[in-house]
Structures are given as C-alpha cells and as structure tokens.
Motif scaffolding. Sequence first.
Motif, PDB file in Angstrom:
ATOM      1  N   LYS A 111       0.873  -1.187   0.000  1.00 51.59           N
ATOM      2  CA  LYS A 111       0.000   0.000   0.000  1.00 51.59           C
ATOM      3  C   LYS A 111       0.902   1.226   0.000  1.00 51.59           C
ATOM      4  N   MET A 112       0.633   2.152  -0.883  1.00 47.40           N
ATOM      5  CA  MET A 112       1.512   3.316  -1.032  1.00 47.40           C
ATOM      6  C   MET A 112       0.786   4.589  -0.639  1.00 47.40           C
ATOM      7  N   ASP A 113       1.531   5.535  -0.077  1.00 45.76           N
ATOM      8  CA  ASP A 113       0.977   6.866   0.175  1.00 45.76           C
ATOM      9  C   ASP A 113       2.088   7.863  -0.155  1.00 45.76           C
ATOM     10  N   THR A 114       2.138   8.274  -1.417  1.00 45.92           N
ATOM     11  CA  THR A 114       3.230   9.150  -1.859  1.00 45.92           C
ATOM     12  C   THR A 114       2.640  10.313  -2.652  1.00 45.92           C
ATOM     13  N   ALA A 115       3.527  11.229  -3.055  1.00 46.67           N
ATOM     14  CA  ALA A 115       3.082  12.374  -3.869  1.00 46.67           C
ATOM     15  C   ALA A 115       2.446  11.882  -5.174  1.00 46.67           C
ATOM     16  N   PHE A 116       2.848  10.685  -5.631  1.00 42.56           N
ATOM     17  CA  PHE A 116       2.288  10.167  -6.880  1.00 42.56           C
ATOM     18  C   PHE A 116       0.894   9.583  -6.672  1.00 42.56           C
ATOM     19  N   THR A 117       0.668   8.910  -5.518  1.00 39.38           N
ATOM     20  CA  THR A 117      -0.695   8.405  -5.278  1.00 39.38           C
ATOM     21  C   THR A 117      -1.649   9.588  -5.071  1.00 39.38           C
ATOM     22  N   VAL A 161      11.107  10.776  -6.319  1.00 40.23           N
ATOM     23  CA  VAL A 161      10.509  11.086  -5.024  1.00 40.23           C
ATOM     24  C   VAL A 161       9.323  12.025  -5.207  1.00 40.23           C
ATOM     25  N   GLU A 162       9.570  13.119  -5.933  1.00 34.50           N
ATOM     26  CA  GLU A 162       8.520  14.113  -6.161  1.00 34.50           C
ATOM     27  C   GLU A 162       8.175  14.150  -7.650  1.00 34.50           C
ATOM     28  N   PRO A 163       6.915  14.399  -7.968  1.00 35.88           N
ATOM     29  CA  PRO A 163       6.590  14.605  -9.386  1.00 35.88           C
ATOM     30  C   PRO A 163       7.225  15.912  -9.876  1.00 35.88           C
ATOM     31  N   THR A 164       7.626  15.958 -11.135  1.00 33.56           N
ATOM     32  CA  THR A 164       8.121  17.217 -11.708  1.00 33.56           C
ATOM     33  C   THR A 164       6.894  18.102 -11.995  1.00 33.56           C
ATOM     34  N   PRO A 165       7.095  19.413 -12.242  1.00 31.84           N
ATOM     35  CA  PRO A 165       5.928  20.284 -12.462  1.00 31.84           C
ATOM     36  C   PRO A 165       4.992  19.791 -13.570  1.00 31.84           C
ATOM     37  N   ILE A 166       5.559  19.292 -14.659  1.00 35.14           N
ATOM     38  CA  ILE A 166       4.646  18.843 -15.721  1.00 35.14           C
ATOM     39  C   ILE A 166       3.874  17.601 -15.290  1.00 35.14           C
ATOM     40  N   GLN A 167       4.506  16.741 -14.509  1.00 31.47           N
ATOM     41  CA  GLN A 167       3.795  15.550 -14.014  1.00 31.47           C
ATOM     42  C   GLN A 167       2.657  15.962 -13.079  1.00 31.47           C
ATOM     43  N   ALA A 168       2.961  16.908 -12.175  1.00 30.29           N
ATOM     44  CA  ALA A 168       1.933  17.346 -11.221  1.00 30.29           C
ATOM     45  C   ALA A 168       0.726  17.931 -11.961  1.00 30.29           C
ATOM     46  N   GLN A 169       0.986  18.628 -13.055  1.00 28.23           N
ATOM     47  CA  GLN A 169      -0.130  19.252 -13.777  1.00 28.23           C
ATOM     48  C   GLN A 169      -0.817  18.294 -14.747  1.00 28.23           C
ATOM     49  N   ALA A 170      -0.014  17.476 -15.431  1.00 26.01           N
ATOM     50  CA  ALA A 170      -0.602  16.682 -16.513  1.00 26.01           C
ATOM     51  C   ALA A 170      -1.263  15.377 -16.046  1.00 26.01           C
ATOM     52  N   ILE A 171      -0.710  14.735 -15.021  1.00 27.99           N
ATOM     53  CA  ILE A 171      -1.223  13.404 -14.645  1.00 27.99           C
ATOM     54  C   ILE A 171      -2.728  13.442 -14.335  1.00 27.99           C
ATOM     55  N   PRO A 172      -3.207  14.393 -13.476  1.00 28.33           N
ATOM     56  CA  PRO A 172      -4.656  14.400 -13.203  1.00 28.33           C
ATOM     57  C   PRO A 172      -5.499  14.665 -14.468  1.00 28.33           C
ATOM     58  N   VAL A 173      -4.981  15.503 -15.377  1.00 25.91           N
ATOM     59  CA  VAL A 173      -5.734  15.789 -16.617  1.00 25.91           C
ATOM     60  C   VAL A 173      -5.857  14.524 -17.458  1.00 25.91           C
ATOM     61  N   VAL A 174      -4.735  13.824 -17.631  1.00 27.05           N
ATOM     62  CA  VAL A 174      -4.766  12.615 -18.467  1.00 27.05           C
ATOM     63  C   VAL A 174      -5.693  11.575 -17.835  1.00 27.05           C
ATOM     64  N   LEU A 175      -5.604  11.419 -16.514  1.00 25.56           N
ATOM     65  CA  LEU A 175      -6.483  10.447 -15.838  1.00 25.56           C
ATOM     66  C   LEU A 175      -7.949  10.802 -16.032  1.00 25.56           C
ATOM     67  N   SER A 176      -8.257  12.112 -16.086  1.00 24.50           N
ATOM     68  CA  SER A 176      -9.657  12.535 -16.216  1.00 24.50           C
ATOM     69  C   SER A 176     -10.213  12.264 -17.621  1.00 24.50           C
ATOM     70  N   GLY A 177      -9.321  11.978 -18.566  1.00 21.89           N
ATOM     71  CA  GLY A 177      -9.794  11.660 -19.915  1.00 21.89           C
ATOM     72  C   GLY A 177      -9.812  12.865 -20.844  1.00 21.89           C
ATOM     73  N   ARG A 178      -9.397  14.029 -20.343  1.00 20.57           N
ATOM     74  CA  ARG A 178      -9.470  15.226 -21.161  1.00 20.57           C
ATOM     75  C   ARG A 178      -8.272  15.319 -22.121  1.00 20.57           C
ATOM     76  N   ASP A 179      -8.471  15.971 -23.278  1.00 18.10           N
ATOM     77  CA  ASP A 179      -7.357  16.218 -24.191  1.00 18.10           C
ATOM     78  C   ASP A 179      -6.396  17.214 -23.552  1.00 18.10           C
ATOM     79  N   LEU A 180      -5.153  17.190 -24.028  1.00 19.50           N
ATOM     80  CA  LEU A 180      -4.131  18.025 -23.392  1.00 19.50           C
ATOM     81  C   LEU A 180      -3.162  18.576 -24.438  1.00 19.50           C
ATOM     82  N   ILE A 181      -2.833  19.860 -24.261  1.00 18.29           N
ATOM     83  CA  ILE A 181      -1.719  20.444 -25.027  1.00 18.29           C
ATOM     84  C   ILE A 181      -0.651  20.785 -24.012  1.00 18.29           C
TER      85      ILE A 181
END
Length: 416
Positions: A12-18, A36-56
């Motif tokens: 079971k994980m509890d990290t900045a990525f989960t 250890v930490e997501p990079t700025p683009i990861q922090a911004q893009a991961i939730p968008v991609v998971l939500s199913g929305r298109d991304l530029i």
Amino acid sequence: MVKPAIPVDVPKMDTAFTKLGLSDALAFGVQEMGYVEPTPIQAQAIPVVLSGRDLIGSAQTGTGKTAAFALPIIQKLGTHGKLRCLILEPTRELALQVEEAFQKFSKFTDLRVTIVYGGVGYGKQLEDLRGGIDILAATPGRLLDHMEQGNVSLADVDILVLDEVDRMLDMGFLPDVKRIVQKTPNTRQTLFFTATVPPEIASLASWALKDPARVEIGRQRSVAETIAHAFYPVVASQKFELLQLLLEQTDFKSVIIFARTRMGSDRIADRLQRKGHTVGVLHSDRSQRERIEALEGFKSGKFEVLVATDIAARGLDIAGVSHVINYDVPENAEDYVHRIGRTGRAQASGDAFTLVTEEDVRDARSIERFTGMAIERKKIEGFPYIYSALFDEKAQAEVAAAAAKPVSRLHRGVRR
Ligand code: AMP
C-alpha cells in the motif's frame, strides 16, 4: 512475448504520486526508479490525463514529460487487451526512449509495449505487432507502411500521443501525422506536446484536439543550477590537444563531446580512439544499427565517451552524464541549453566545458546573453598555449570597441 505474471506483491503506497491519483503499483514502480517528487509537468498533466481530457503540453524533453503521459496512460489501460495507445515520435531515438520508459513503468502490469521505426527490417516488428500489443511507439513513415500492409489496425486506439510536434513539422512529417490521426477513432483522447506553436501546429491542434487543457512549462532558457560552466579559450590548432588534457585532468564518469559537423565528430572520435579512449559516435550519417550500438554502449559504460552532433543528440535522455564538452561552440545559443541538458538532469550535478576560439567569441557571448549568466574563462596550468588575443582581456575589449567603430577610424587607430 508473453510477460511473466506480476513479480511482486505491491505494498500500500501513500506518496506524492498516489496523491495525483496514480495506483499503488505505479507509485511503487516510480519509487523503484528513484523518483521522489513529481516534476511540475507531471503534477499538472497526470490528473488531466487520468480525467480523460485532451491536453496540449508545451514542455520539452528533460522536464519529466514522458512519465507525465506514460504513467496515467498505463493506469487507464489497466490490463492486456487490444492496441489502445499510440505514441508518435519524430525520430527513432525518441521512439526507443519512450518505449523503454513505458516498458519500465509497466513492469508491474501485463501490458505489452512495442515499437516500430524505419531503417531496419520488418520481421521482428511484424512478429511483435501480430503477437498482440497494448501500447505502440512509432515513427510516422514506418507506421504508415505497416498500416498499408494491413499489419496493424488503429481502430481501437483510445489514447493518441503526438509528441515533439514542432520537430515533426521541421522534418516534414505533418501530412503523415494527419493521415495516421484520421485512422484513429474520433472518440479518442489526444495528448499533444510541442515546445513552440507556429500557425501550422496551432491549426493541427485545433483539428486534432477537443477542448484541451493547457499545461505550459515555460521555454527552457536557463540551465540547471547544479551544473558548473566554463569557457576554455584556445587557438583552433590546439583544440584537440586541450580536449585531451581536459579529459586527462577531469574525473569524469561519462562524457558527451559535441561537434558541429558529422565529419568533425568522426575525426575527433578517431583521434580519441588512437589515444586509447573507448568512443561511440552519434550522427545522422551512421546507420541505425551503429547509432543504437553507440547509444547503448554509452549507456552501459562500454564507451566512456560519446561524440555527437546536435541533430543526433537533441532530445535524447541519457542519465548519469557527468560532463558535456563542447568541442565546437554551438552556433545557436538555444542548442547550448539543449546540449547541457544532457548533464545535470533530474537533480544530478555535472560540468559543462566549452572550447572557444577567436572565431567563436560572438557565439560565446550570445550564449551568455541567452542564458543570462556570465561564464568563467579558464586556463589550464602548464598547457603550452599559443598566444591568442583571447587571453588578454584588455586586447579583447579593444577588439570589441574597434569592431563597433566605422572602418576608417579603425585603420587610423591601428596605425597609431
Ligand atoms: P523526460 O523529460 O521524460 O525525457 O525525462 C527526463 C529524465 O528525468 C528521465 O531520465 C527521467 O527518468 C527523469 N525523471 C522523470 N520524472 C522524474 C521525477 N519525478 N523525479 C526524478 N527524475 C525524473
């Protein structure tokens, strides 16, 4: 190519990525890779991609962009099924790099990843495509060949990634890209990455994307603070000698040497080999097999030195490079930032040395202006320097002042 069952029980994980919405298995995988930490683009893009929305996304390679799309894609695909994700890349090297990242991140899943690119035979690619895959990284030309031969269908693609679109434009690939996009379902999610948005790219984006979220990680003007920069003034005829001494005196783990031309890089590689260094060469006149051998050999430590041209090395992710040496000053200040981007990646530290001859003074200054930093000029003790006005600050200032004056006054000044 059936993958073995998932090799470990994921804790079971509890990290900045989960916290960004990623599963325990993926968070465990990235932890194993040392993130250890997501990079700025990861922090911004991961939730968008998971939500199913298109991304530029306007991030460049080196920002952690690959994981920003690969991690949420793997999560969304879940388990092995049909070909549901296609990633288009402008070059074979980038396609290989992305495939490798997907292989690593999907280690704890049964998803299958493969790659197709030109310049090599069809046999292995055909076998992989027929074996059933979930994720395909490809360059446009070879993918179209496979599509025309009926080797692959894009009818079930749910997620399409168009990566480095500005380079696809530079290389004349946009018509091919459009033909490929047309063969994917309209209901797909599209992720679109480009560092610049000229009009052709803006129109492609508005055609291919639906209501995209925008993620911008500014243009990479600055270089990592962990890198030490130095200019080494030298006359052209002593460049190789100085390079050799720099290599001898520097405690490097791995070094990339950049040359301006393909012939120049071959020459440097030959001379270094004769001096006993193990050397790989990367430029566009080399065959695909030679390029892969050079890159793999460098990554594995078989070659301590990689000599490369800008075109061949742009965008490549090579971890653990301790030194970059610019044998030739890049003509374009932005290329300096790209070259130096090979070292000091992801918080590691590195050194960047640049040999500067009298002819390069203007380009060297424009690097300082572009990056907004003054780079120290260094001399190596004991090196038998041939005199050059480059070493004399007063003379340099006079040259610069004289160059700014009209020619007739310059002549008078010289006579006096
Ligand atoms: P990319 O921009 O995708 O080419 O990634 C650049 C480099 O950063 C690669 O070597 C990645 O393995 C590394 N990287 C990506 N994300 C992270 C992270 N969150 N923490 C540390 N390193 C990372």
